[in-house]
Structures are given as structure tokens and as C-alpha cells.
Design a protein around this motif. Structure first.
Motif, PDB file in Angstrom:
ATOM      1  N   ASN A   1     -54.715  32.925  27.642  1.00 55.76           N
ATOM      2  CA  ASN A   1     -55.616  32.796  26.499  1.00 55.76           C
ATOM      3  C   ASN A   1     -55.140  31.670  25.572  1.00 55.76           C
ATOM      4  N   ASP A   2     -53.822  31.585  25.354  1.00 54.86           N
ATOM      5  CA  ASP A   2     -53.274  30.492  24.543  1.00 54.86           C
ATOM      6  C   ASP A   2     -53.482  29.149  25.229  1.00 54.86           C
ATOM      7  N   GLY A   3     -53.244  29.090  26.543  1.00 53.45           N
ATOM      8  CA  GLY A   3     -53.399  27.835  27.284  1.00 53.45           C
ATOM      9  C   GLY A   3     -54.820  27.312  27.214  1.00 53.45           C
ATOM     10  N   GLU A   4     -55.785  28.235  27.071  1.00 49.80           N
ATOM     11  CA  GLU A   4     -57.184  27.834  27.005  1.00 49.80           C
ATOM     12  C   GLU A   4     -57.622  27.504  25.584  1.00 49.80           C
ATOM     13  N   ASN A   5     -57.015  28.182  24.589  1.00 50.64           N
ATOM     14  CA  ASN A   5     -57.511  28.032  23.219  1.00 50.64           C
ATOM     15  C   ASN A   5     -56.699  27.104  22.323  1.00 50.64           C
ATOM     16  N   LEU A   6     -55.359  27.111  22.447  1.00 49.37           N
ATOM     17  CA  LEU A   6     -54.554  26.265  21.552  1.00 49.37           C
ATOM     18  C   LEU A   6     -54.890  24.781  21.694  1.00 49.37           C
ATOM     19  N   PRO A   7     -55.131  24.254  22.928  1.00 49.40           N
ATOM     20  CA  PRO A   7     -55.464  22.825  23.015  1.00 49.40           C
ATOM     21  C   PRO A   7     -56.706  22.451  22.214  1.00 49.40           C
ATOM     22  N   MET A   8     -57.688  23.359  22.133  1.00 49.25           N
ATOM     23  CA  MET A   8     -58.893  23.069  21.354  1.00 49.25           C
ATOM     24  C   MET A   8     -58.550  22.979  19.860  1.00 49.25           C
ATOM     25  N   PHE A   9     -57.663  23.896  19.414  1.00 43.50           N
ATOM     26  CA  PHE A   9     -57.206  23.817  18.019  1.00 43.50           C
ATOM     27  C   PHE A   9     -56.450  22.524  17.768  1.00 43.50           C
ATOM     28  N   PHE A  10     -55.499  22.192  18.655  1.00 44.34           N
ATOM     29  CA  PHE A  10     -54.714  20.965  18.463  1.00 44.34           C
ATOM     30  C   PHE A  10     -55.645  19.752  18.380  1.00 44.34           C
ATOM     31  N   ALA A  11     -56.670  19.713  19.242  1.00 44.45           N
ATOM     32  CA  ALA A  11     -57.575  18.560  19.276  1.00 44.45           C
ATOM     33  C   ALA A  11     -58.333  18.409  17.961  1.00 44.45           C
ATOM     34  N   VAL A  12     -58.951  19.491  17.484  1.00 40.44           N
ATOM     35  CA  VAL A  12     -59.726  19.357  16.238  1.00 40.44           C
ATOM     36  C   VAL A  12     -58.804  19.175  15.035  1.00 40.44           C
TER      37      VAL A  12
ATOM     38  N   GLY B   1     -52.978  27.102   8.566  1.00 41.61           N
ATOM     39  CA  GLY B   1     -52.247  28.339   8.312  1.00 41.61           C
ATOM     40  C   GLY B   1     -53.056  29.567   8.731  1.00 41.61           C
ATOM     41  N   ALA B   2     -54.365  29.552   8.398  1.00 39.65           N
ATOM     42  CA  ALA B   2     -55.230  30.682   8.770  1.00 39.65           C
ATOM     43  C   ALA B   2     -55.291  30.818  10.292  1.00 39.65           C
ATOM     44  N   TYR B   3     -55.410  29.687  11.001  1.00 41.03           N
ATOM     45  CA  TYR B   3     -55.489  29.740  12.465  1.00 41.03           C
ATOM     46  C   TYR B   3     -54.213  30.332  13.060  1.00 41.03           C
ATOM     47  N   VAL B   4     -53.058  29.836  12.586  1.00 45.40           N
ATOM     48  CA  VAL B   4     -51.773  30.322  13.116  1.00 45.40           C
ATOM     49  C   VAL B   4     -51.659  31.831  12.890  1.00 45.40           C
ATOM     50  N   LEU B   5     -51.989  32.282  11.688  1.00 49.66           N
ATOM     51  CA  LEU B   5     -51.916  33.704  11.359  1.00 49.66           C
ATOM     52  C   LEU B   5     -52.813  34.526  12.290  1.00 49.66           C
ATOM     53  N   LEU B   6     -54.056  34.059  12.486  1.00 48.06           N
ATOM     54  CA  LEU B   6     -55.005  34.800  13.331  1.00 48.06           C
ATOM     55  C   LEU B   6     -54.544  34.856  14.778  1.00 48.06           C
ATOM     56  N   ARG B   7     -53.877  33.787  15.262  1.00 48.15           N
ATOM     57  CA  ARG B   7     -53.391  33.810  16.645  1.00 48.15           C
ATOM     58  C   ARG B   7     -52.185  34.734  16.785  1.00 48.15           C
TER      59      ARG B   7
ATOM     60  N   VAL C   1     -51.874  37.483  15.042  1.00 45.21           N
ATOM     61  CA  VAL C   1     -52.526  38.799  15.060  1.00 45.21           C
ATOM     62  C   VAL C   1     -53.131  39.043  16.441  1.00 45.21           C
ATOM     63  N   HIS C   2     -53.817  38.034  16.990  1.00 39.41           N
ATOM     64  CA  HIS C   2     -54.444  38.172  18.315  1.00 39.41           C
ATOM     65  C   HIS C   2     -53.413  38.557  19.372  1.00 39.41           C
ATOM     66  N   THR C   3     -52.260  37.872  19.361  1.00 36.01           N
ATOM     67  CA  THR C   3     -51.217  38.169  20.348  1.00 36.01           C
ATOM     68  C   THR C   3     -50.693  39.597  20.165  1.00 36.01           C
ATOM     69  N   ALA C   4     -50.442  39.967  18.900  1.00 33.17           N
ATOM     70  CA  ALA C   4     -49.893  41.303  18.640  1.00 33.17           C
ATOM     71  C   ALA C   4     -50.850  42.393  19.112  1.00 33.17           C
ATOM     72  N   VAL C   5     -52.138  42.268  18.784  1.00 34.88           N
ATOM     73  CA  VAL C   5     -53.075  43.325  19.168  1.00 34.88           C
ATOM     74  C   VAL C   5     -53.405  43.276  20.661  1.00 34.88           C
ATOM     75  N   PHE C   6     -53.307  42.092  21.278  1.00 32.34           N
ATOM     76  CA  PHE C   6     -53.506  41.993  22.735  1.00 32.34           C
ATOM     77  C   PHE C   6     -52.367  42.718  23.454  1.00 32.34           C
TER      78      PHE C   6
ATOM     79  N   TYR D   1     -59.914  37.046  17.813  1.00 30.35           N
ATOM     80  CA  TYR D   1     -60.285  35.903  18.653  1.00 30.35           C
ATOM     81  C   TYR D   1     -61.439  35.129  18.011  1.00 30.35           C
ATOM     82  N   VAL D   2     -62.487  35.860  17.630  1.00 29.75           N
ATOM     83  CA  VAL D   2     -63.671  35.226  17.041  1.00 29.75           C
ATOM     84  C   VAL D   2     -63.317  34.564  15.708  1.00 29.75           C
TER      85      VAL D   2
END
Lengths: 146, 146, 146
Positions: free
Chosen positions: A71-82, A101-107, A109-114, A126-127
């Protein structure tokens, strides 16, 4: 050498990249430890190294760590790009700090709850992370086109 | 147009990105060739194109290439992120050349020993590559915060 | 604050990153909708949330969406890396717009034909996208080394 005032969002990007590197590093460590603990090794040379039979699939929690990584491999590159587009177009330090900061925090949380297997929190975090990416993208386009 | 002296690490980043693109391109070529050689196609339209039955899983070496790709898909973005942060914060050409060069070299070693199935070399080259990423991240934070 | 004339390719990069974020967002939406429609949930907490039995594998079309995502997770970071190198080295707005635009278009075609299961179009659009990445890489090296 560089006039750091010319890219005011670069320090916030460096902090966000390092915070996410910490998260993926922790995921790797957790995956290796839980693989050793389960004693289940689907790659032949790993099984040989640990003197175990070759497994046909990963242990359940190891597979869960792999899903987090994927999930990180698919989503973090999109964040890095924008985030980099926004940075290069002259985003302000404050705006970048809040959004990155908001993105890092949400990811986190996403990892912890996953890892804990908690729904609908995984879907919601995720959303929310995706929504932050879209905010950054829209703000970049405003800087690019206006 | 651009004052290239303002981002002295950018040429080293371009070289590293190209060297890693070469590595992933070679992995793709190897994966396609070994899939054709094994004659095993789990995607229906691929099987149809080559007039073969649809397979339920990939051949073992094709799966190994897929693991290399997946590992790159999960790890290279983290390197790109910290390397770009470092570059944007005004890293020197020499420091960038050493760190980015070391990372590229370690990932070539990682791919080679992963394809050859050699442990503990895969684990060691993986950890060494991660350590280089952390060096870059720490140096970026020093530039960002000092 | 920033002299936008100093990185003339940055707006084209912002547009490309946003267009690719749109593509991966659409893939995510399609994957979730087709998972709900198939009613097949391999992750226990998802099955529990939707009051379904836990499945041992994904539905076929959901698996196809996952393959698209995986292919993007492996390939988009390589594009972002070479495109950013090119941008940082002072690429012109026109050259960046053509190359980044061509890549985005080819990846939309790749996703469409992958989802529709059309070969040899998937292979051709994949190779064409890779060729565009190589053009960007070669042009970056020319700027870096000349």
C-alpha cells in the motif's frame, strides 16, 4: 550555496520524507521479526539459512506487513510527486508544513489500524490521506497556472 | 536558464535515477524472457496471445523477478524522496555523488544476489542500502534545520 | 517568492503528477467498487465489516485492478525520478510538456488495455512508456554532463 529562501517548502519536504522513511523502516523490521517468530519462509535460501522447510505462503501477520508495504509502495510515490511539484513551484513553508504533516500523520494512523485490523478506520484514514494529496495537487496547479 | 550552481547535486541525482532505471529495465527484460522461456502465463490474454493454457501461478524464476521488482517498488521511492530533499536543500556535488553512488551500487548487488538466491548477502545489501538512505535523510535534516 | 523562470518545466511536472494521481485514484475507486460488487473479501476485518465469509483470494477483476496498481507502483516512481532530474537541470517548458504529456497518455492507454485484457496493446503501451522514460533520462544526462 543555494538560496534556501527560494524553495521555502524544502525543509518541510525533508522532514516528511524522513518521517515516512522511519515508518517504512519500522514496517520492514516488524516484518522480519514476525517472519523469524513464525518460522515460516517461502523463499528457499531464507528457509535454508534458518534451517527450516520451505513454506508455500507467508504467515498471516507477515502477509499483513507485506500488504502495508505494498500500500505504501503504491501511495507514497504519488504523495512525493505532488509534494515535490508543490515545493518546486514555490509553496510557502507554512502551507507545506500543514499539508505534508497531515499526510504523514494520516499514513501513520493508516499503518497502525491496518496492522491492528481495524475497519472502517483503515478505509477512512486511506481516503483522508488521498484527500490531502488532492489538496496538494490542486494548490500546485493553482501555482502552476495562475 | 537555470543557475545550475544553485543545485550542485542535481547531476548526481540524474545519474543515479538513470542507473536505477537501467536496473529496473533489465529486470523487466529478464522477467519477460524467463516467462517466455518457461511458457507459463497466469494472465489470460497473455496465454491466448502465445497459444498456451492459462497458468494458476508464475514460474519460479519469474516470481523471483517479480519479488525484485516489488522490493524496488517499495524501496526506490524512499531513496528518491530523501535524495531529492537533500538535492533541493543544496547538497554538495561530492557528497551527493558518494551517497547516491553507494546506494545505486548496493541496489545492483541486492538485485544480483536476490536473483542468484544468495543469503545472507541479500539481507546485508538490503540493510546497507537502507543505511545509506538514512545517512541522506540525516544530512538533509541537518541542512534543513541548521 | 521563487523565480518560476528558473525551473521552466515545473508546471508541466505538476500537471503530469496530478494527471497520474487522477489515474491511480480512479483505479482505487474501481477496485473498491468491483470488490463490493463481487462480495469477495480476503482481509478478515473487511469481510466482518460487510458481514461476508473471509475469501482465500481476490475476485478476478479485483486482482486485475491490483495488477494495474502494482505495475504503477513499480513504474511511476521511475518516471517521477527522471522527470524531476530533468526539471531540476533546467529542462525547457516545451520539451517537458511533450515528454511528460506523452508518458501520461501512454500510461492511461496501458491501464485501459490492461483492464480490458487486450494484448499485444498492453505490451506495446508499456514499452512505449518505458521508451519515453529513457528519452527523459538521456536528455537529463545531456543537461547534466554538457
Amino acid at each position: 550555496m543555494i538560496d534556501t529562501a527560494s524553495l521555502p517548502a524544502a525543509p518541510a519536504f525533508a522532514l516528511a520524507a524522513t518521517a515516512l522513511l522511519l515508518k517504512t523502516t519500522l514496517t520492514s523490521v516488524l516484518q522480519v521479526l514476525s517472519r523469524l517468530r513464525a518460522g515460516v519462509f517461502p523463499i528457499p535460501e531464507d528457509a535454508r539459512l534458518l534451517r527450516r522447510p520451505v513454506a508455500t505462503s507467508e504467515a498471516a501477520f507477515v502477509e499483513r506487513c507485506a500488504r502495508v508495504w505494498r500500500n505504501d509502495g503504491e501511495n507514497l510515490p504519488m504523495f512525493f510527486a505532488v509534494a515535490l511539484a508543490y515545493t518546486l513551484l514555490g509553496a510557502s513553508a507554512d502551507s507545506a508544513a500543514s499539508l505534508f504533516g497531515a499526510y504523514v500523520l494520516l499514513r501513520y494512523v493508516h499503518t497502525a489500524v491496518f496492522l491492528a485490523g481495524l475497519q472502517p478506520w483503515r478505509a477512512l484514514s486511506y481516503v483522508a490521506g488521498l484527500a490531502v494529496c488532492w489538496s496538494i495537487a490542486v494548490k500546485s496547479l493553482q501555482l502552476a497556472l495562475c
